[in-house]
Motif scaffolding. Structure first.
Motif, short mmCIF file in Angstrom:
data_model
loop_
_atom_site.label_atom_id
_atom_site.label_comp_id
_atom_site.label_asym_id
_atom_site.label_seq_id
_atom_site.Cartn_x
_atom_site.Cartn_y
_atom_site.Cartn_z
N ILE A 19 0.81 -1.21 0.00
CA ILE A 19 0.00 0.00 0.00
C ILE A 19 0.85 1.26 0.00
O ILE A 19 0.34 2.36 -0.18
N GLY A 20 2.15 1.09 0.22
CA GLY A 20 3.01 2.27 0.25
C GLY A 20 4.44 1.91 -0.11
O GLY A 20 4.86 0.76 -0.02
N SER A 21 5.17 2.93 -0.51
CA SER A 21 6.57 2.76 -0.87
C SER A 21 7.41 3.73 -0.06
O SER A 21 6.93 4.33 0.91
N SER A 23 -0.22 -6.21 -5.45
CA SER A 23 0.00 -7.52 -4.81
C SER A 23 1.33 -8.12 -5.20
O SER A 23 1.77 -8.01 -6.34
N HIS A 24 1.95 -8.78 -4.25
CA HIS A 24 3.21 -9.48 -4.50
C HIS A 24 3.17 -10.86 -3.83
O HIS A 24 2.72 -10.97 -2.69
N ASP A 25 3.67 -11.88 -4.53
CA ASP A 25 3.92 -13.16 -3.87
C ASP A 25 5.20 -13.08 -3.06
O ASP A 25 5.35 -13.74 -2.05
N ARG A 26 6.12 -12.31 -3.59
CA ARG A 26 7.42 -12.15 -2.93
C ARG A 26 7.75 -10.67 -2.88
O ARG A 26 7.19 -9.87 -3.66
N LEU A 27 8.66 -10.32 -2.01
CA LEU A 27 8.99 -8.92 -1.84
C LEU A 27 10.50 -8.78 -1.76
O LEU A 27 11.12 -9.23 -0.80
N ARG A 28 11.08 -8.19 -2.80
CA ARG A 28 12.52 -7.94 -2.74
C ARG A 28 12.73 -6.57 -2.12
O ARG A 28 12.20 -5.57 -2.61
N ILE A 29 13.50 -6.52 -1.05
CA ILE A 29 13.72 -5.26 -0.35
C ILE A 29 15.22 -5.09 -0.12
O ILE A 29 15.87 -5.94 0.50
N TRP A 59 6.32 6.64 -5.29
CA TRP A 59 7.47 7.51 -5.08
C TRP A 59 8.56 6.71 -4.37
O TRP A 59 8.30 6.01 -3.40
N LYS A 60 9.79 6.89 -4.85
CA LYS A 60 10.92 6.17 -4.26
C LYS A 60 12.00 7.16 -3.86
O LYS A 60 12.09 8.27 -4.41
N ASP A 61 12.82 6.75 -2.91
CA ASP A 61 14.04 7.51 -2.67
C ASP A 61 15.27 6.60 -2.74
O ASP A 61 16.40 7.08 -2.66
N THR A 62 15.00 5.31 -2.91
CA THR A 62 16.08 4.33 -3.03
C THR A 62 15.70 3.34 -4.12
O THR A 62 14.59 2.80 -4.10
N VAL A 63 16.58 3.12 -5.08
CA VAL A 63 16.30 2.19 -6.17
C VAL A 63 17.42 1.14 -6.22
O VAL A 63 18.59 1.49 -6.19
N PHE A 64 17.02 -0.12 -6.27
CA PHE A 64 17.99 -1.21 -6.23
C PHE A 64 18.48 -1.54 -7.62
O PHE A 64 17.69 -1.77 -8.54
N PRO A 107 9.88 -1.52 -18.96
CA PRO A 107 9.07 -0.86 -17.93
C PRO A 107 9.71 -1.01 -16.55
O PRO A 107 10.61 -1.83 -16.36
N PRO A 108 9.23 -0.21 -15.59
CA PRO A 108 9.75 -0.35 -14.23
C PRO A 108 9.48 -1.75 -13.70
O PRO A 108 8.58 -2.46 -14.17
N GLY A 109 10.26 -2.16 -12.71
CA GLY A 109 10.09 -3.48 -12.12
C GLY A 109 8.92 -3.53 -11.15
O GLY A 109 8.32 -2.51 -10.82
N PRO A 110 8.64 -4.72 -10.63
CA PRO A 110 7.47 -4.89 -9.74
C PRO A 110 7.62 -4.18 -8.41
O PRO A 110 6.63 -3.96 -7.72
#
Lengths: 516, 142
Positions: A312-314, A324-330, A471-476, A463-466
Motif C-alpha cells: 500500500i506504500g513505498s 499484490s506481491h507473492d514475494r517482496l525484494r527489499i 514515489w521512491k528515494d532508493t532504487v535497487f 518498464p519499471p520493475g514490480p
C-alpha cells in the motif's frame, strides 16, 4: 652435510630474515583476517523471542506549529541474544531508536545530544529537509571532549552547516506526504559501523489522507526493522572495521569490502522473533536496515487464497492503488508498507517470513502464529491515495548518467570512476526543475538520493520493475540500468546521493548534487 | 669473489661466529637491505588488512630483501650481486610505472595505505641507495 659454524650462522640468519621476522610481523593481521572469515554468532533458537515494537518518542514540549524532542545518543548494554549482553550505540540507548511520530505540515525539531566516543551525523532518510538539517556526512556532532583536530582533515571538509560539539538541533518541516521514513547515522566514512552498532530508528509521518483510510491500525500497524548482525561468542557485536576505534582509518577488512553480511537476522532488534496475530489484516511498515543484505521475502506457507503481500506504500508514501506481491525484494534502506491478511490461514498456523536469498540461519526472518479469531475491522480500499502526479519526462531539462562501480578488494568504490570528494559538486540541478538520471552499475547497489523523491521510469530499457511502484528515494540496481525522474527542490543547497550498501558508501561510493 | 680480508682486529661478532671476514661495505649494504626488509614488513602488515594481495606482495619483497641481506654477509658471489641489482632495479622501475599510471588514472591503481604518509618515498630512496651500493660493491670487487 657438515654443519660448520659458518653454515649454522648462515642458516640461522636466513631463517630469521626469511621466516621468523615475517611471521612475527604478519601473524596479527593474518589472525584478524582469519577471524573475520571464521566468526560465527552463538546459536539461538529461532521464533522464541517475542517481537518487540520500538516505543514512540515523547516530545519534551509542543507549540502551535512544532513538536520538540531531545534524543541522546549513548552506549547501552542490552540483551539481544537471550542470555547474552551486547553493547550497542542507540538513540536514547535503544536499538532501534524511539519512533518519531510526526504529522505532515507540522514541524519537528530534534536536539541530538552526543554522549558517544565518536562524532555522529543524523540523516532523516526520505525526509524533504533543508540542507543544514539533512545530516550531510561532514556536518559532524562531536562528543564534548573530542577535539576537532584529532580527526584527519577530510573527515570534516566541505561541510554544509559546520561541525558542532555536544549537540545539534535538526529541524524537519515535514512538508511531505504520509510515509515511513527512518533516521540513522551518516558520519563520513563510518556510516557502516555506526549504523551497525544501533544508530537507526523509525520516523513516521501521518496525514489526513491516511487517517481517513480504513487500514489496519493501532496494535495491527507494526514497523519492522529487518537487519542482520554477527555476534562474537561473548555476545558482543562483531564488525570487521580496519580501525575498531572508528577514529582513524576507515573501511573494513577485505572479506567485507563488498558489504558485511551478518549471520543472525534481527527484527526490531530481536533475533528471529515471533508475533502472535489474529486472523485479520495487519499492516507492516517494512524497512531493510541491513548494511548490505538484500532480502527476497516470502511467506511460508504461502496463503492459499490471495497474495502474500498487499503493498500500500513505498519509500515516499502511499500508492494510488494496492499492489499484490507473492514475494517482496527489499534492498537496504528501502521501505515497503504492506498488509498481510492472516484470514487466509487457519487458527494455529505458524507462518514464517522467509528470505529466499538467504541460506541456513539467514533463510528465516520471523514467524507469525495465528492464535485467535477476531472480527475484521479494516479493509484495503481499491483507491488508497489521490493521483501521485509524477513529473512528465517531457518537462525534463537535463539527463545525467551515473555509473556505480564497486571497488576491488581494498579499492575505492566509485560513481563515474570518481570517489567521493565533499568539496566537489557532481551535479547542479536548478531549483524546481525536472531532471532524468540514468544509473547503470555492477551488482548490487541500492542507490539513494537525499532531498528528493523520484519515479522509476524504466529498467534495462523496459518498464519499471514490480518493486518500483510509487514515489521512491532508493532504487535497487542488480547490475541493472535504471532511469529515474525527479523534480529538484524545494530547497537550494548541497546534498549527497550514494549507494546504500554502507560498506560501499564508506569506501567513497557517494557524490554531491547541489540544487542551485 | 672475495673482498680483501680484514685484519683480525677488524673482525666482527658475525665474523667470529662465521669464520668470515666481513667488510664495512658489506655490513652497510646488508644493513640497508635489512632496514628495507623491516619497512616492507611494516607496510605488509597494514596492507594485508586492506588487500591481502598487496600484503602478500610486500611480504615477498621484504623476504627478498632479508635474504639478500644475509647473502651479502656470507662471501657474496657474482650472482648475489646480480640478483640483488636486478631485484632492486626492477622494484624501482615498477614503482615509477605504478606512480605514473596512478597519477593519470587514479582509481586504476589502488593506493596502498602505509603507516606513515611519506613512507613509500623513504623506502624507495633506501632501495635506490641499496641498488647503488650493490653496484659499487660489485665494481670494487673486480
Amino acid at each position: 652435510m657438515e654443519f660448520t659454524r659458518r653454515r649454522l650462522t648462515k642458516l640461522g640468519l636466513t631463517a630469521g630474515a626469511g621466516v621468523v621476522l615475517p611471521v612475527g610481523a604478519l601473524s596479527r593481521p593474518v589472525a584478524r583476517l582469519l577471524e573475520a572469515s571464521r566468526v560465527a554468532s552463538p546459536e539461538v533458537e529461532r521464533f522464541e523471542v517475542s517481537l518487540p515494537v520500538p516505543p514512540s518518542a515523547e516530545p519534551i514540549r509542543t507549540d502551535e506549529t512544532t513538536d520538540y524532542y531531545e534524543i541522546t545518543q549513548r552506549e547501552e548494554t542490552v540483551e539481544i541474544l537471550p542470555g547474552y549482553e551486547t553493547t550497542i550505540w542507540g538513540y536514547d540507548g535503544l536499538f532501534p531508536g524511539p519512533t518519531i511520530e510526526a504529522r505532515s505540515g507540522r514541524e519537528v525539531v530534534i536536539e541530538q545530544q552526543n554522549e558517544l566516543s565518536v562524532p555522529v551525523a543524523v540523516h532523516l532518510h526520505g525526509g524533504v529537509t533543508p540542507p543544514e538539517s539533512d545530516g550531510y556526512p561532514t556536518d559532524l556532532v562531536f562528543p564534548p571532549d573530542l577535539d576537532h583536530d584529532e580527526l584527519p582533515g577530510h573527515h570534516t571538509a566541505g561541510t554544509v552547516d559546520g561541525v558542532s560539539h555536544g549537540s545539534k538541533e535538526y529541524t524537519y518541516p515535514n512538508e511531505q506526504r504520509a510515509a515511513t521514513l527512518w533516521y540513522h547515522d551518516h558520519r563520513m566514512d563510518f556510516t557502516g559501523p555506526q549504523v551497525y552498532k544501533g544508530l537507526a530508528g523509525f520516523y513516521i509521518i501521518r496525514d489526513e489522507t491516511e487517517d481517513d483510510l480504513p487500514l489496519p491500525s493501532g496494535e495491527k500497524e507494526i514497523p519492522l526493522l529487518i537487519c542482520d548482525r554477527t555476534f562474537r561468542e561473548d555476545g558482543e557485536l562483531y564488525y570487521p572495521s580496519l580501525d575498531p576505534s572508528l577514529l582513524g582509518e576507515h573501511g573494513v577488512l577485505p572479506t567485507a569490502s563488498d558489504g558485511w553480511y551478518g549471520d543472525t537476522i534481527l527484527v526490531n532488534g530481536a533475533p528471529w522473533p515471533k508475533l502472535d496475530v489474529s486472523n485479520t489484516k495487519y499492516r507492516f511498515r517494512m524497512l531493510n536496515g541491513s548494511n548490505a543484505r538484500v532480502y527476497d521475502l516470502e511467506l511460508n506457507p504461502a496463503p492459499p487464497n490471495g497474495d502474500a503481500f498487499i503493498q500500500i506504500g513505498s519509500d515516499g508514501g502511499l500508492l494510488e492503488t494496492p499492489l499484490s506481491h507473492d514475494r517482496l525484494r527489499i534492498s537496504p534502506a528501502e521501505r515497503f508498507d504492506v498488509v498481510i491478511d492472516f484470514s487466509n490461514y487457519s487458527i494455529g498456523t505458524e507462518v514464517t517470513l522467509t528470505n529466499r536469498r538467504g541460506s541456513g540461519r539467514t533463510a528465516d526472518v520471523m514467524q507469525f502464529e495465528v492464535t485467535r479469531e477476531e472480527s475484521e475491522g479494516s479493509e484495503i480500499p481499491s483507491t488508497i491515495a489521490p493521483p501521485l502526479e509524477f513529473p512528465d519526462p517531457d518537462d525534463a531539462i537535463e539527463t545525467r548518467r551515473f555509473n556505480f562501480l564497486a571497488g576491488m578488494e581494498g579499492g575505492r568504490s566509485t560513481i563515474n570512476l570518481q570517489s567521493f570528494d565533499s568539496e566537489r559538486i557532481d551535479a547542479n540541478p536548478k531549483l524546481d526543475t525536472v531532471e532524468i538520471w540514468e544509473f547503470d552499475s555492477d551488482p548490487d547497489h541500492p542507490v539513494h538520493l537525499h532531498l528528493v523523491h523520484f519515479k522509476v521510469l524504466s529498467r534495462n530499457g523496459g518498464p519499471p520493475g514490480p518493486y518500483d511502484a510509487g514515489w521512491k528515494d532508493t532504487v535497487f540496481l542488480h547490475g541493472d540500468t535504471a532511469e529515474i525522474i525527479a523534480r529538484f527542490g524545494p530547497y537550494r543547497g548541497k546534498y549527497v546521493f550514494h549507494c546504500h550498501n554502507l560498506e560501499h558508501e564508506d569506501m567513497m561510493m557517494m557524490a554531491n548534487f547541489e540544487v542551485v | 669473489m672475495s673482498l680483501d680480508p680484514q685484519p683480525k682486529s677488524e673482525r666482527s661478532l658475525l665474523g667470529s661466529l662465521s669464520g668470515e671476514s666481513v667488510t664495512r661495505p658489506q655490513y652497510l649494504t646488508a644493513g640497508l637491505a635489512f632496514v628495507v626488509e623491516l619497512l616492507y614488513l611494516w607496510v605488509a602488515a597494514e596492507a594485508l588488512l586492506f588487500w591481502p594481495v598487496h600484503g602478500a606482495f610486500f611480504a615477498a619483497l621484504a623476504i627478498g630483501q632479508g635474504l639478500l641481506a644475509v647473502g651479502l654477509l656470507f662471501d657474496p658471489g657474482r650472482w648475489t650481486f646480480r640478483l640483488g641489482v636486478l631485484f632492486n632495479a626492477g622494484l624501482l622501475v615498477f614503482w615509477v610505472i605504478a606512480r605514473v599510471i596512478g597519477t593519470i588514472f587514479p582509481v586504476w591503481i589502488i593506493a596502498v595505505r602505509t603507516p606513515v604518509d611519506s613512507l613509500e618515498y623513504i623506502v624507495m630512496v633506501l632501495v635506490l641507495l641499496l641498488l647503488l651500493s650493490l653496484i659499487w660493491m660489485r665494481k670494487n670487487s673486480n
